[in-house]
Design a protein around this motif. Structure first.
Motif, PDB file in Angstrom:
ATOM      1  N   LEU A   1      47.748  48.329  27.859  1.00 36.97           N
ATOM      2  CA  LEU A   1      47.301  49.856  27.791  1.00 36.97           C
ATOM      3  C   LEU A   1      46.651  50.210  26.622  1.00 36.97           C
ATOM      4  O   LEU A   1      46.035  51.282  26.482  1.00 36.97           O
ATOM      5  CB  LEU A   1      48.526  50.543  27.979  1.00 36.97           C
ATOM      6  CG  LEU A   1      49.244  50.483  29.526  1.00 36.97           C
ATOM      7  CD1 LEU A   1      50.365  51.631  29.521  1.00 36.97           C
ATOM      8  CD2 LEU A   1      48.042  51.157  30.526  1.00 36.97           C
TER       9      LEU A   1
ATOM     10  N   GLU B   1      38.934  50.134  26.331  1.00 31.38           N
ATOM     11  CA  GLU B   1      38.191  49.443  27.764  1.00 31.38           C
ATOM     12  C   GLU B   1      37.127  48.349  27.188  1.00 31.38           C
ATOM     13  O   GLU B   1      36.507  48.697  26.209  1.00 31.38           O
ATOM     14  CB  GLU B   1      37.522  50.357  28.374  1.00 31.38           C
ATOM     15  CG  GLU B   1      37.717  50.098  29.745  1.00 31.38           C
ATOM     16  CD  GLU B   1      37.549  51.321  30.479  1.00 31.38           C
ATOM     17  OE1 GLU B   1      36.447  51.245  31.584  1.00 31.38           O
ATOM     18  OE2 GLU B   1      38.077  52.680  30.215  1.00 31.38           O
TER      19      GLU B   1
ATOM     20  N   LYS C   1      39.831  42.558  25.977  1.00 32.10           N
ATOM     21  CA  LYS C   1      40.849  42.195  26.925  1.00 32.10           C
ATOM     22  C   LYS C   1      41.826  41.068  26.082  1.00 32.10           C
ATOM     23  O   LYS C   1      41.232  40.584  25.307  1.00 32.10           O
ATOM     24  CB  LYS C   1      40.128  41.348  27.818  1.00 32.10           C
ATOM     25  CG  LYS C   1      39.557  42.295  29.116  1.00 32.10           C
ATOM     26  CD  LYS C   1      38.899  41.205  30.192  1.00 32.10           C
ATOM     27  CE  LYS C   1      38.309  42.532  31.076  1.00 32.10           C
ATOM     28  NZ  LYS C   1      37.510  41.551  32.200  1.00 32.10           N
TER      29      LYS C   1
ATOM     30  N   TYR D   1      46.496  46.147  32.286  1.00 31.80           N
ATOM     31  CA  TYR D   1      45.530  46.075  33.778  1.00 31.80           C
ATOM     32  C   TYR D   1      45.483  44.542  33.892  1.00 31.80           C
ATOM     33  O   TYR D   1      44.759  43.961  32.956  1.00 31.80           O
ATOM     34  CB  TYR D   1      44.155  46.797  33.445  1.00 31.80           C
ATOM     35  CG  TYR D   1      44.354  48.268  32.909  1.00 31.80           C
ATOM     36  CD1 TYR D   1      44.878  49.317  33.928  1.00 31.80           C
ATOM     37  CD2 TYR D   1      44.510  48.808  31.537  1.00 31.80           C
ATOM     38  CE1 TYR D   1      45.015  50.599  33.613  1.00 31.80           C
ATOM     39  CE2 TYR D   1      44.695  50.107  31.351  1.00 31.80           C
ATOM     40  CZ  TYR D   1      44.847  51.008  32.337  1.00 31.80           C
ATOM     41  OH  TYR D   1      45.098  52.259  31.736  1.00 31.80           O
ATOM     42  N   GLN D   2      45.782  44.318  35.153  1.00 34.22           N
ATOM     43  CA  GLN D   2      45.361  42.806  35.551  1.00 34.22           C
ATOM     44  C   GLN D   2      44.201  42.860  36.486  1.00 34.22           C
ATOM     45  O   GLN D   2      44.347  43.504  37.309  1.00 34.22           O
ATOM     46  CB  GLN D   2      46.887  42.109  36.068  1.00 34.22           C
ATOM     47  CG  GLN D   2      46.588  41.007  36.708  1.00 34.22           C
ATOM     48  CD  GLN D   2      47.896  40.409  37.424  1.00 34.22           C
ATOM     49  OE1 GLN D   2      48.884  40.928  36.897  1.00 34.22           O
ATOM     50  NE2 GLN D   2      47.630  39.435  38.369  1.00 34.22           N
ATOM     51  N   GLU D   3      43.584  41.497  36.422  1.00 38.13           N
ATOM     52  CA  GLU D   3      42.710  41.196  37.437  1.00 38.13           C
ATOM     53  C   GLU D   3      42.760  39.922  37.633  1.00 38.13           C
ATOM     54  O   GLU D   3      43.226  39.064  36.597  1.00 38.13           O
ATOM     55  CB  GLU D   3      41.112  41.559  36.899  1.00 38.13           C
ATOM     56  CG  GLU D   3      40.779  42.999  36.641  1.00 38.13           C
ATOM     57  CD  GLU D   3      39.462  43.007  35.747  1.00 38.13           C
ATOM     58  OE1 GLU D   3      38.642  42.102  35.846  1.00 38.13           O
ATOM     59  OE2 GLU D   3      39.251  43.858  34.892  1.00 38.13           O
TER      60      GLU D   3
END
Lengths: 279, 588
Positions: free
Chosen positions: B14, B18, B21, B64-66
């Motif tokens: 969080l 942006e 990662k 945030y997971q991808e």
């Protein structure tokens, strides 16, 4: 290092014979009675019994320094409450005239404060307050010193106390000494950089508390995060927890529990009828 | 059968901006019953990867997971952490935060009891886990009273009792003494082999040798991406390993060095046993009878130090009547010496250091603690810290200011120096670890290496003549360690400081210290140069210490080839082997 929160193995009957549940009941009864009674004549026997048990359990005398320390830290509210006990109408059992005999009193004609200061009654109340605090802490130290946290936790599980409550008890018990050592470490690390709190300037006191407060907050946050993670990894919060031991009480345990609960009921009745323990 | 599968897995915390990662497009598969090492420098994303295996990331550490991670056939997206706890167990770095109960036995039972299993099943699992972790003799002990290595074994047993199919270890040995490390890694290996569990262990570099002994596969990650993935030998030979600063086992370094010198081997080893076997075969094949130092080889020449600056005699310290932490410790340290204090966890190293800076006083009256010939027991702390100072292991215990500059300027401010002087001293201190480019950076979010350099820089403006530093290389990668020790040497050579380090890193001691003090159970059991001390490996075992891997290789070759037992560095060993082979071949 010993702390008020640490269990130590021992050979006394408190360590080896009494069930944790029995000790829990004894401690709770003392806490309730100490909360009800104001009269030092009633509170002193509680303290004396606690001290005898502490002697039997071989509790190190230095642990009782905690009482002095805690009383020292709470001197302000204690003094404030003591000087507010100067009015005769506060005393229902003691002779109001004797109780309100002034040693050093003043009249404050505003804010409804009226008479403030030291009287025989306020000193009597103060002695009771100190004695009550000492009794609770003494019994508390005896309980914690003679009862492993895992036994306390298992007893609580067996009593169907919710797992989250038991966990909080367990974690508090385990991490208070750990946090105390971290506070010491932070304080020492800052002392080695020349830090001290030796100033009467309140702004400086605030500024100088930051070198302690900031690392402590950061470390606390880290530890809370790590403990949360570690507990979840170990399945905490999955649902029903299996207690590892049953609640099996010996005849001695049962006798002591009956005596303490009976004593508590009698104390309630005596207080209601004869105002026993009141001043 | 596939036990763990990552499919284009990315994760951003969080707090990360942006575009940045923690993990980026990871795709891999791990076979059942394999032991995989994930290596990379601090902050590379190793811990995030471990936490993502049981859903801690993103369910507890939010972000945030991808992509997906599938463990034991379950997609971690769809299960809670405590549900996944039955399938994936994680052992964290710090054993203290993983132990909840007051006896070893109860603590192992904590996990299965939380799962609500029948009591008989819990006792069966506890018994098996305790046996697997070799803790039978400690079942009724308080976990706070056992060693760090044993505590970590207890944490492993606690996870084992939950019978997960996958076990992940997040730098499980970084806080342990050498024997503790060996014990934990040996249990890790046994458990995996016995129960068919899949294991993943992470490592930043200092313990790469211990990890190399147990893994079947290595995944090197850097900045959240997989850099190299393959069998351990291939990965550790890859040049990019140097780039990510993890380092290699000393035996691997040795064979790569020998290869450069034209001595060929069928393969490059990554473990001590393999290296010994390959060398023995090669030496026998070449007819080398004896491994000798070249006559012109310069072992570290004796340095000339100044007069004694620290004098300690007969220190005893009792924390309470049962805990006798120091038992008559005596030594002197001359000016400008770099001294390493080593010993098992709880041996008295930190207690000793606290005496040297006046934080603790000896409990016996006849003890002597002198710095610059002054009895510091009679001095106030604010005087002592300008003669000798101590940096704790964890920088988070002291850093509090907003910026690096403010943090360093704090100490001179506290002793009321004029602003000009504060500025001068702060600038001077920043130069030691090249912190000037970072001087306005916020303390929150600093990398581990910067925090470590900063914590040492913070006391330099006080101008102490003696610096005591607890674990200066913990959390640093290999390049960081080199920078740290180079800077400490600079402090010694240019500013005349005496340096005392407390460490579990034997490579650092072997490579950089002039002298070693070995503590065991409150006694100072050995005192000498690293060469003298490491040559006595049997005696070192009393202190749960193993010499550096390269020294142990020399000792393993001593009986057949007469190799010196006190080899300290890879270069030295390469010189010895190279010289002995050429000597044999030239018939000298």
């Amino acid at each position: 290092m010993d702390s008020v929160f640490s269990y130590r193995k021992g050979t006394s009957f408190l360590h080896t014979t009494l069930h944790p549940f029995t000790k829990m009941v004894m401690f709770l009864v003392v806490v309730i009675l100490s909360g009800l009674w104001l009269d030092i004549r009633y509170l002193l026997p509680l303290l004396a019994t606690g001290l005898v048990l502490a002697y039997i359990a071989r509790v190190p005398a230095k642990l009782f320094l905690f009482i002095v320390l805690a009383l020292g830290l709470t001197w302000f509210p204690t003094v404030r409450s003591t000087v507010a006990q100067a009015r005769p109408e506060y005393f229902k059992v003691l002779d109001p005239e004797w109780a309100s005999t002034g040693i050093l009193t003043i009249n404050v004609p505003f804010l409804g404060l009226d008479r403030l200061g030291l009287t025989y009654g306020s000193l009597y109340w103060l002695a009771g307050r100190v004695c009550r605090f000492a009794a609770v802490v003494t019994w508390g130290i005896v309980f914690l010193y003679t009862t492993p946290i895992s036994d306390i936790a298992n007893t609580l599980y067996a009593l169907r106390v919710p797992p989250s409550v038991v966990f909080v008890v367990q974690i508090t018990y385990k991490f208070i000494p750990y946090m105390a050592s971290i506070i010491n470490q932070i304080q020492d690390a800052q002392k080695l950089r020349g830090w001290n709190l030796r100033t009467l300037n309140l702004v400086k006191v605030f500024k100088r508390s930051l070198p302690l407060a900031n690392p402590l907050m950061r470390r606390t946050a880290m530890i809370v995060e790590q403990v949360t993670i570690a507990s979840q990894i170990r399945g905490f919060g999955s649902g029903k927890v299996t207690p590892l031991r049953d609640l099996t009480l010996s005849w001695l345990d049962k006798l002591i529990i009956v005596l303490f609960i009976g004593g508590l009921i009698f104390a309630f009745i005596a207080m209601a009828i004869w105002r026993a323990g009141m001043i | 059968m596939i036990s763990i599968q990552a499919k284009d897995f990315s994760f951003r915390y969080l707090h990360q901006p942006e575009g940045e990662k923690a993990l980026s497009n990871l795709s891999f598969e791990i076979e059942e019953a394999s032991v995989v090492g994930v290596i990379g420098r601090a902050g590379a994303g190793k811990s995030t990867l471990v936490k993502s295996l049981n859903g801690l990331v993103p369910k507890v550490d939010l972000g945030y997971q991808e992509g997906d991670i599938i463990v034991d056939g379950l997609n971690t997206r769809h299960y809670d952490v405590n549900q996944l706890a039955r399938h994936v167990g994680i052992v964290l770095q710090n054993p203290e935060v993983q132990i909840f109960s007051l006896t070893v036995g109860d603590d192992v039972a904590f996990g299965p009891a939380n799962l609500g299993l029948p009591r008989e099943e819990i006792f069966r699992r506890v018994s098996e886990a305790i046996q697997a972790a070799e803790l039978e003799h400690l079942v009724d002990r308080n976990p706070n009273e056992i060693s760090g290595g044993e505590q970590q074994c207890l944490a492993i047993a606690g996870i084992l009792a939950m019978e997960p199919k996958i076990m992940a270890f997040d730098e499980p040995i970084s806080m342990l003494d050498p024997i503790g490390k060996q014990r934990v890694m040996s249990i890790l290996r046994q458990v995996t082999r016995r129960a068919g569990t899949t294991s993943i262990t992470t490592e930043s570099g200092a313990d790469i040798e211990a990890v190399a002994e147990v893994v079947d596969r290595l995944i090197a990650i850097d900045q959240g991406e997989i850099l190299i993935d393959g069998d351990p030998s291939t990965v550790l030979q890859d040049e990019r390993i140097e780039q990510i600063g993890v380092g290699r086992p000393q035996v691997t370094e040795l064979f790569l060095e020998l290869k450069k010198r034209g001595v060929d081997f069928p393969r490059i080893p990554i473990t001590l046993a393999e290296a010994k076997q390959l060398l023995e075969e090669k030496l026998r094949q070449l007819g080398v009878k004896q491994l000798l130092r070249p006559p012109d080889f310069c072992t570290r020449p004796p340095k000339h130090f100044g007069p004694p600056i620290v004098e300690v005699e007969n220190i005893h310290h009792f924390y309470n009547p049962q805990v006798h932490a120091l038992k008559g410790v005596s030594f002197t340290i001359p000016e400008r010496q770099i001294v390493g204090i080593i010993g098992q966890n709880g041996s008295g190293k930190t207690t000793l250091a606290r005496h040297l800076v006046g934080l603790l006083k000896p409990t016996n009256k006849d003890a002597i603690v002198k710095v610059k010939s002054i009895d510091i027991r009679k001095l106030r702390l604010d005087k002592i810290i300008r003669m000798i100072n101590y940096v704790f292991q964890n920088p988070d215990d002291q850093l509090f200011a907003e910026t690096i500059w403010e943090e360093i300027a704090f100490a001179p401010r506290m002793i009321d120096l004029p602003e000009e002087e504060i500025k001068r001293l702060t600038e001077e201190a920043m130069k030691v670890f090249d912190l000037e480019p970072h001087k306005d950076r916020y303390i929150f979010g600093l990398d581990e290496d910067l925090k470590t350099y900063l914590s040492i820089s913070c006391i330099l403006p006080l101008k102490p003549d003696v610096l005591l530093i607890d674990e200066p290389t913990t959390g640093l990668d290999e390049q960081g360690e080199v920078k740290m020790m180079r800077s400490l040497k600079k402090l010694r050579d240019e500013m005349g400081k005496t340096i005392v380090i407390i460490t579990h890193n034997m490579k650092t001691v072997g490579n950089h210290c002039d002298r070693v003090l070995v503590m065991s159970k409150g006694h100072l059991i050995m005192d000498g140069t690293p060469r003298e001390v490491f040559a006595q490996s049997e005696r070192l075992l009393e202190a749960d210490i193993l010499p550096p891997q390269i020294t142990r290789l020399g000792q393993a070759l001593a009986s057949e080839f007469g190799c010196p037992r006190d080899v300290l560095t890879v270069e030295e060993m390469a010189e010895i082997i190279d010289f002995s082979i050429h000597r044999e071949m030239s018939g000298a």
